[in-house]
Design an enzyme around this catalytic site. Structure first.
Site, PDB file in Angstrom:
ATOM      1  N   GLY A  10       0.846  -1.198   0.000  1.00  0.00           N
ATOM      2  CA  GLY A  10       0.000   0.000   0.000  1.00  0.00           C
ATOM      3  C   GLY A  10       0.880   1.246   0.000  1.00  0.00           C
ATOM      4  O   GLY A  10       0.501   2.295   0.550  1.00  0.00           O
ATOM      5  N   MET A  15      -1.250   5.974   4.419  1.00  0.00           N
ATOM      6  CA  MET A  15      -0.441   5.319   5.453  1.00  0.00           C
ATOM      7  C   MET A  15       0.881   4.827   4.880  1.00  0.00           C
ATOM      8  O   MET A  15       1.904   4.869   5.557  1.00  0.00           O
ATOM      9  CB  MET A  15      -1.237   4.153   6.070  1.00  0.00           C
ATOM     10  CG  MET A  15      -2.222   4.563   7.128  1.00  0.00           C
ATOM     11  SD  MET A  15      -1.456   5.492   8.472  1.00  0.00           S
ATOM     12  CE  MET A  15      -0.294   4.279   9.085  1.00  0.00           C
ATOM     13  N   GLY A 100      -2.345  -3.504   9.398  1.00  0.00           N
ATOM     14  CA  GLY A 100      -3.178  -2.446   9.952  1.00  0.00           C
ATOM     15  C   GLY A 100      -4.452  -2.205   9.182  1.00  0.00           C
ATOM     16  O   GLY A 100      -5.273  -1.375   9.582  1.00  0.00           O
ATOM     17  N   THR A 101      -4.652  -2.926   8.079  1.00  0.00           N
ATOM     18  CA  THR A 101      -5.868  -2.751   7.271  1.00  0.00           C
ATOM     19  C   THR A 101      -7.104  -3.007   8.131  1.00  0.00           C
ATOM     20  O   THR A 101      -7.143  -3.994   8.870  1.00  0.00           O
ATOM     21  CB  THR A 101      -5.871  -3.751   6.094  1.00  0.00           C
ATOM     22  OG1 THR A 101      -4.628  -3.664   5.426  1.00  0.00           O
ATOM     23  CG2 THR A 101      -7.021  -3.474   5.139  1.00  0.00           C
ATOM     24  N   THR A 102      -8.110  -2.151   8.032  1.00  0.00           N
ATOM     25  CA  THR A 102      -9.341  -2.358   8.804  1.00  0.00           C
ATOM     26  C   THR A 102     -10.503  -2.684   7.861  1.00  0.00           C
ATOM     27  O   THR A 102     -10.350  -2.635   6.637  1.00  0.00           O
ATOM     28  CB  THR A 102      -9.696  -1.119   9.645  1.00  0.00           C
ATOM     29  OG1 THR A 102      -9.939  -0.009   8.765  1.00  0.00           O
ATOM     30  CG2 THR A 102      -8.599  -0.771  10.617  1.00  0.00           C
ATOM     31  N   ASN A 126      -5.464  -0.123  15.461  1.00  0.00           N
ATOM     32  CA  ASN A 126      -4.854   1.180  15.696  1.00  0.00           C
ATOM     33  C   ASN A 126      -3.495   0.941  16.347  1.00  0.00           C
ATOM     34  O   ASN A 126      -3.414   0.287  17.378  1.00  0.00           O
ATOM     35  CB  ASN A 126      -5.756   2.018  16.614  1.00  0.00           C
ATOM     36  CG  ASN A 126      -5.296   3.452  16.684  1.00  0.00           C
ATOM     37  OD1 ASN A 126      -4.124   3.718  16.917  1.00  0.00           O
ATOM     38  ND2 ASN A 126      -6.217   4.370  16.474  1.00  0.00           N
ATOM     39  N   HIS A 157     -13.522  10.747  11.754  1.00  0.00           N
ATOM     40  CA  HIS A 157     -12.398  10.577  10.828  1.00  0.00           C
ATOM     41  C   HIS A 157     -12.593  11.453   9.590  1.00  0.00           C
ATOM     42  O   HIS A 157     -13.697  11.926   9.318  1.00  0.00           O
ATOM     43  CB  HIS A 157     -12.270   9.118  10.378  1.00  0.00           C
ATOM     44  CG  HIS A 157     -11.605   8.237  11.392  1.00  0.00           C
ATOM     45  ND1 HIS A 157     -12.292   7.664  12.425  1.00  0.00           N
ATOM     46  CD2 HIS A 157     -10.311   7.851  11.525  1.00  0.00           C
ATOM     47  CE1 HIS A 157     -11.452   6.954  13.166  1.00  0.00           C
ATOM     48  NE2 HIS A 157     -10.248   7.049  12.637  1.00  0.00           N
ATOM     49  N   HIS A 158     -11.529  11.562   8.818  1.00  0.00           N
ATOM     50  CA  HIS A 158     -11.503  12.324   7.557  1.00  0.00           C
ATOM     51  C   HIS A 158     -12.560  11.832   6.558  1.00  0.00           C
ATOM     52  O   HIS A 158     -13.057  10.706   6.664  1.00  0.00           O
ATOM     53  CB  HIS A 158     -10.109  12.212   6.923  1.00  0.00           C
ATOM     54  CG  HIS A 158      -9.649  10.803   6.729  1.00  0.00           C
ATOM     55  ND1 HIS A 158      -9.956  10.063   5.610  1.00  0.00           N
ATOM     56  CD2 HIS A 158      -8.955   9.965   7.534  1.00  0.00           C
ATOM     57  CE1 HIS A 158      -9.444   8.861   5.716  1.00  0.00           C
ATOM     58  NE2 HIS A 158      -8.837   8.771   6.886  1.00  0.00           N
ATOM     59  N   LYS A 161     -12.505   8.173   4.580  1.00  0.00           N
ATOM     60  CA  LYS A 161     -12.562   6.850   5.225  1.00  0.00           C
ATOM     61  C   LYS A 161     -13.774   6.070   4.733  1.00  0.00           C
ATOM     62  O   LYS A 161     -14.869   6.610   4.654  1.00  0.00           O
ATOM     63  CB  LYS A 161     -12.594   7.003   6.750  1.00  0.00           C
ATOM     64  CG  LYS A 161     -12.503   5.677   7.464  1.00  0.00           C
ATOM     65  CD  LYS A 161     -12.069   5.837   8.901  1.00  0.00           C
ATOM     66  CE  LYS A 161     -12.047   4.500   9.628  1.00  0.00           C
ATOM     67  NZ  LYS A 161     -11.059   3.575   9.074  1.00  0.00           N
ATOM     68  N   THR A 168     -10.850   1.105  15.267  1.00  0.00           N
ATOM     69  CA  THR A 168     -10.483   1.484  16.641  1.00  0.00           C
ATOM     70  C   THR A 168     -11.714   1.590  17.535  1.00  0.00           C
ATOM     71  O   THR A 168     -11.701   1.148  18.686  1.00  0.00           O
ATOM     72  CB  THR A 168      -9.747   2.842  16.633  1.00  0.00           C
ATOM     73  OG1 THR A 168      -8.639   2.699  15.773  1.00  0.00           O
ATOM     74  CG2 THR A 168      -9.300   3.252  18.023  1.00  0.00           C
TER      75      THR A 168
HETATM   76  P1  NAD Z   1      -5.369   4.668   1.168  1.00  0.00           P
HETATM   77  O1  NAD Z   1      -6.559   4.412   0.295  1.00  0.00           O
HETATM   78  O2  NAD Z   1      -4.719   6.026   1.143  1.00  0.00           O
HETATM   79  O3  NAD Z   1      -4.206   3.596   0.821  1.00  0.00           O
HETATM   80  C1  NAD Z   1      -4.427   2.248   0.532  1.00  0.00           C
HETATM   81  C2  NAD Z   1      -3.458   1.872  -0.574  1.00  0.00           C
HETATM   82  O4  NAD Z   1      -3.522   0.456  -0.798  1.00  0.00           O
HETATM   83  C3  NAD Z   1      -3.786   2.572  -1.911  1.00  0.00           C
HETATM   84  O5  NAD Z   1      -2.636   3.225  -2.424  1.00  0.00           O
HETATM   85  C4  NAD Z   1      -4.221   1.412  -2.787  1.00  0.00           C
HETATM   86  O6  NAD Z   1      -3.904   1.606  -4.166  1.00  0.00           O
HETATM   87  C5  NAD Z   1      -3.387   0.270  -2.181  1.00  0.00           C
HETATM   88  N1  NAD Z   1      -3.804  -1.052  -2.616  1.00  0.00           N
HETATM   89  C6  NAD Z   1      -5.033  -1.487  -2.976  1.00  0.00           C
HETATM   90  N2  NAD Z   1      -4.973  -2.780  -3.386  1.00  0.00           N
HETATM   91  C7  NAD Z   1      -3.676  -3.152  -3.268  1.00  0.00           C
HETATM   92  C8  NAD Z   1      -2.977  -4.357  -3.540  1.00  0.00           C
HETATM   93  N3  NAD Z   1      -3.612  -5.437  -4.024  1.00  0.00           N
HETATM   94  N4  NAD Z   1      -1.643  -4.413  -3.321  1.00  0.00           N
HETATM   95  C9  NAD Z   1      -0.976  -3.322  -2.846  1.00  0.00           C
HETATM   96  N5  NAD Z   1      -1.586  -2.135  -2.594  1.00  0.00           N
HETATM   97  C10 NAD Z   1      -2.933  -2.055  -2.780  1.00  0.00           C
HETATM   98  O7  NAD Z   1      -5.808   4.284   2.644  1.00  0.00           O
HETATM   99  P2  NAD Z   1      -5.053   4.614   4.026  1.00  0.00           P
HETATM  100  O8  NAD Z   1      -5.659   5.815   4.648  1.00  0.00           O
HETATM  101  O9  NAD Z   1      -3.567   4.551   3.799  1.00  0.00           O
HETATM  102  O10 NAD Z   1      -5.516   3.359   4.895  1.00  0.00           O
HETATM  103  C11 NAD Z   1      -5.225   2.019   4.501  1.00  0.00           C
HETATM  104  C12 NAD Z   1      -5.844   1.057   5.495  1.00  0.00           C
HETATM  105  O11 NAD Z   1      -5.204   1.209   6.768  1.00  0.00           O
HETATM  106  C13 NAD Z   1      -7.350   1.282   5.757  1.00  0.00           C
HETATM  107  O12 NAD Z   1      -7.945   0.017   5.973  1.00  0.00           O
HETATM  108  C14 NAD Z   1      -7.367   2.113   7.023  1.00  0.00           C
HETATM  109  O13 NAD Z   1      -8.557   2.007   7.736  1.00  0.00           O
HETATM  110  C15 NAD Z   1      -6.223   1.464   7.762  1.00  0.00           C
HETATM  111  N6  NAD Z   1      -5.611   2.286   8.818  1.00  0.00           N
HETATM  112  C16 NAD Z   1      -5.211   1.610   9.922  1.00  0.00           C
HETATM  113  C17 NAD Z   1      -4.552   2.276  10.932  1.00  0.00           C
HETATM  114  C18 NAD Z   1      -4.034   1.493  12.102  1.00  0.00           C
HETATM  115  O14 NAD Z   1      -3.371   2.061  12.997  1.00  0.00           O
HETATM  116  N7  NAD Z   1      -4.259   0.172  12.107  1.00  0.00           N
HETATM  117  C19 NAD Z   1      -4.314   3.662  10.843  1.00  0.00           C
HETATM  118  C20 NAD Z   1      -4.743   4.337   9.676  1.00  0.00           C
HETATM  119  C21 NAD Z   1      -5.381   3.623   8.661  1.00  0.00           C
END
Ligand code: NAD
Length: 268
Positions: A10, A15, A100-102, A126, A157-158, A161, A168
């Protein structure tokens, strides 16, 4: 000692870019590559430049297998459909995996948890230190207070989302339910609208706000007659999640397989 080789999944995301910055500022780790989805317009670009830093000499690719082959630890902040595939690769290769994906479905969640039978997996909704402390305090308060205290969880959140309530908020809800010795599924109250009837005693309510560029605000409210306790955490920048995920990645070194949480990493 050589630096821990970290691969980011990602890498073009919000993130992903924060993770590149967090690894670069951490001691004992370096970014050896990052992957984004096939066809992403940033493929081929330098990760440092994408993240607002000087060039790192490492470019974003779409080759997940090659990254798993080279990394000591993979950090995954993508989308649920990609995360289940990545968890399977982590299990097959035994590569340490921080996720961290949710918004995972129960089946997708099972696949991630099962990867912990073959690899070190750290999963958190989180990764921030402050939020993890708030989760621990929520559990403790719910253990002490009886159900004359109504528990409500509010998050904001922004505007980008896509899932709600946030992972969280659900983790806070699970902590509150665990403190009370009940299952969240049995007591949760999500999305009130219209003539809902009076609040059920023992219920755990959720409310969701979306707007602006808010990185993540969470408040757990314990409301009784004539008094109220509120635990609040406000994230100023998503770098706090990235720093926590890098901390978890460094923690995996030398661990045997298992499905861990940030509460394990922080010994809470
Ligand atoms: P985002 O949409 O900015 O980024 C996600 C990225 O993943 C994009 O660039 C997308 O193109 C990419 N992606 C999609 N399919 C893919 C694949 N098959 N292989 C590789 N990359 C791929 O989103 P974000 O704000 O960066 O958030 C990403 C995830 O993390 C969300 O699920 C969000 O809720 C979660 N998140 C978790 C925490 C935590 O602390 N656990 C904090 C913030 C965000």
């Amino acid at each position: 000692m050589t630096d821990l080789a970290i691969g980011i999944l990602g890498g073009a995301g919000r993130m992903g870019r924060a993770l590149v910055r967090a690894v670069t500022e951490a001691k004992g780790a370096r970014v050896i590559g990052a992957v984004d989805a096939l066809g992403n317009p940033d493929i081929g670009k330098d990760l440092g430049v994408l993240s607002g830093l000087d060039a790192l000499g490492v470019v974003l690719t779409d080759d997940v297998s090659a990254l798993f082959g080279r990394a000591d630890v993979i950090i995954d902040f993508t989308v649920p459909a990609a995360t289940v595939e990545n968890a399977r690769i982590a299990a097959a290769t035994g590569t340490a995996y921080v996720v961290g994906t949710t918004g995972l479905s129960p089946e997708q969640q099972t696949t991630v948890a099962e990867a912990g039978k073959r690899a070190v997996v750290v999963q958190a909704a989180n990764f921030s230190l402050g939020v993890n402390l708030t989760v621990a305090l929520t559990r403790r308060l719910a253990e002490v207070l009886d159900d004359s205290f109504d528990i409500e969880i509010l998050e904001m959140h922004h505007r980008h989302k896509v899932d709600a309530p946030s992972g969280t908020a659900l983790a806070l809800g699970r902590a509150a339910a665990a403190g009370r010795g009940v299952d969240l599924d049995a007591v949760e109250d999500r999305g009130r609208d219209g003539i809902t009837g009076a609040r059920k005693r023992g219920g755990i309510g959720f409310a969701v706000l979306r707007g602006g560029n808010v990185a993540g605000d969470h408040t757990v409210i314990f409301a009784a007659d004539d008094e109220r306790i509120e635990l609040s955490h406000k994230a100023g920048d998503r770098i706090i999640f990235a720093r926590g995920a890098v901390h978890a990645a460094l923690w995996t070194a030398g661990k045997t397989h298992g499905h861990y949480t940030m509460q394990d990493v922080l010994k809470l």
